[in-house]
Write an enzyme that holds these catalytic residues in place. Structure first.
Site, PDB file in Angstrom:
ATOM      1  N   TYR A   1      13.558   7.662   5.492  1.00 45.56           N
ATOM      2  CA  TYR A   1      12.808   7.094   4.267  1.00 45.56           C
ATOM      3  C   TYR A   1      11.590   7.706   3.883  1.00 45.56           C
ATOM      4  CZ  TYR A   1      11.903   3.927   0.487  1.00 45.56           C
ATOM      5  OH  TYR A   1      11.585   3.107  -0.683  1.00 45.56           O
TER       6      TYR A   1
ATOM      7  N   SER B   1       8.467   5.968  -3.628  1.00 46.25           N
ATOM      8  CA  SER B   1       8.356   4.740  -3.003  1.00 46.25           C
ATOM      9  C   SER B   1       6.677   4.929  -2.775  1.00 46.25           C
ATOM     10  CB  SER B   1       9.065   4.394  -1.710  1.00 46.25           C
ATOM     11  OG  SER B   1       8.365   3.540  -0.968  1.00 46.25           O
TER      12      SER B   1
END
Length: 267
Positions: free
Chosen positions: A151, A138
């Protein structure tokens, strides 16, 4: 690498980026195992693709034995696996005080699943002199995610593991790419907003406010073109590279800017 005639596994393939990647791979001549913890979602993607060049398999990538079974199924159906897309991912709850089990789950799915797959795939690829590992991380793995510590940390780790794979095995025929998008129109993007927490809502607003929200099909097309050129870092949002350069050029200024951005999102 051209994907025509290749065998690929796509985890997290029951929708979103994974589903779009599976469809695009088949359209360009690959044979694909679409894997997802939600077996029904994987079957729906395969039904939509509508060809014998794709099969659906339910698999939990937090379990090494299930990944091994996934690889064995691919080999039985199509032959040796040429490309492995470690695409399954979760957001993890927002905040710091989320408990050991939530940290373990995020680490298992977002990082250890990549390590488990590489342990199974890389030795054979080295023997054959060819293989391709594609890790979905990401932009949060380069720039940090406002809201979710789990995350952000696990995506940074996924980028680091992909870099290590490339450094260690890149001269032995193993290609590696790392996908680092910002906002993509998938349920994962809105998980924070739907968490009923302030930090979760901030996480979604931070991403949707930083750049365009792309469709999964657009991301899949960008990934396939990057694989042809064998680029390591795949950035569907080109502005991420400029942000990353600013971060490296002046870390303290970047951190203070992120804090200001976070505060502005609170309204």
């Amino acid at each position: 690498m051209k994907v025509d005639g290749k065998v690929a596994i796509v985890t997290g393939g029951g929708g979103g980026i994974g589903g779009a990647l599976a469809a695009r791979l088949v359209a360009e001549g690959a044979r694909v195992v679409v894997a997802d913890i939600d077996a029904d979602a994987a079957r729906s993607v395969v039904d939509e693709i509508g060809t014998t060049s794709a099969i659906a398999v339910g698999a939990d990538v937090s379990d090494s034995d299930e990944i091994r079974g996934l690889v064995e199924r691919a080999e039985e159906e199509f032959g040796p696996v040429d490309l492995y897309f470690a695409n399954a991912g979760i957001t993890g709850p927002p905040g710091l005080d989320i408990g050991e089990s939530a940290w373990d789950q995020a680490l298992d799915v977002n990082l250890r699943a990549h390590i488990r797959a590489a342990n199974l795939m890389v030795p054979g690829w080295v023997d054959r002199g060819e293989g391709y590992f594609v890790g979905t991380a990401s932009a949060a793995g380069l720039l940090t995610q406002i809201g979710s510590a789990a995350y952000s940390v696990t995506k940074h780790a996924a980028v680091g593991f992909a870099e290590w794979l490339s450094v260690t095995y890149g001269d032995q025929g193993v290609r590696v790419s790392c996908l680092c998008p910002m906002g993509v129109n998938t349920p994962l993007l809105y998980a924070g907003k739907n968490s009923d927490t302030e930090l979760g809502a901030l996480a979604t607003r931070a991403v949707t406010g930083a750049g365009a929200v792309l469709e999964p099909d657009d991301v899949a097309e960008i990934v396939l073109r990057a694989l042809e050129e064998e680029h390591f870092l795949i950035l569907p949002h080109p502005e991420v590279l400029e942000m990353y350069r600013h971060k490296g050029a002046d870390y303290d200024r970047w951190l203070s800017g992120m804090r200001r951005y976070q505060q502005s999102l609170r309204g």
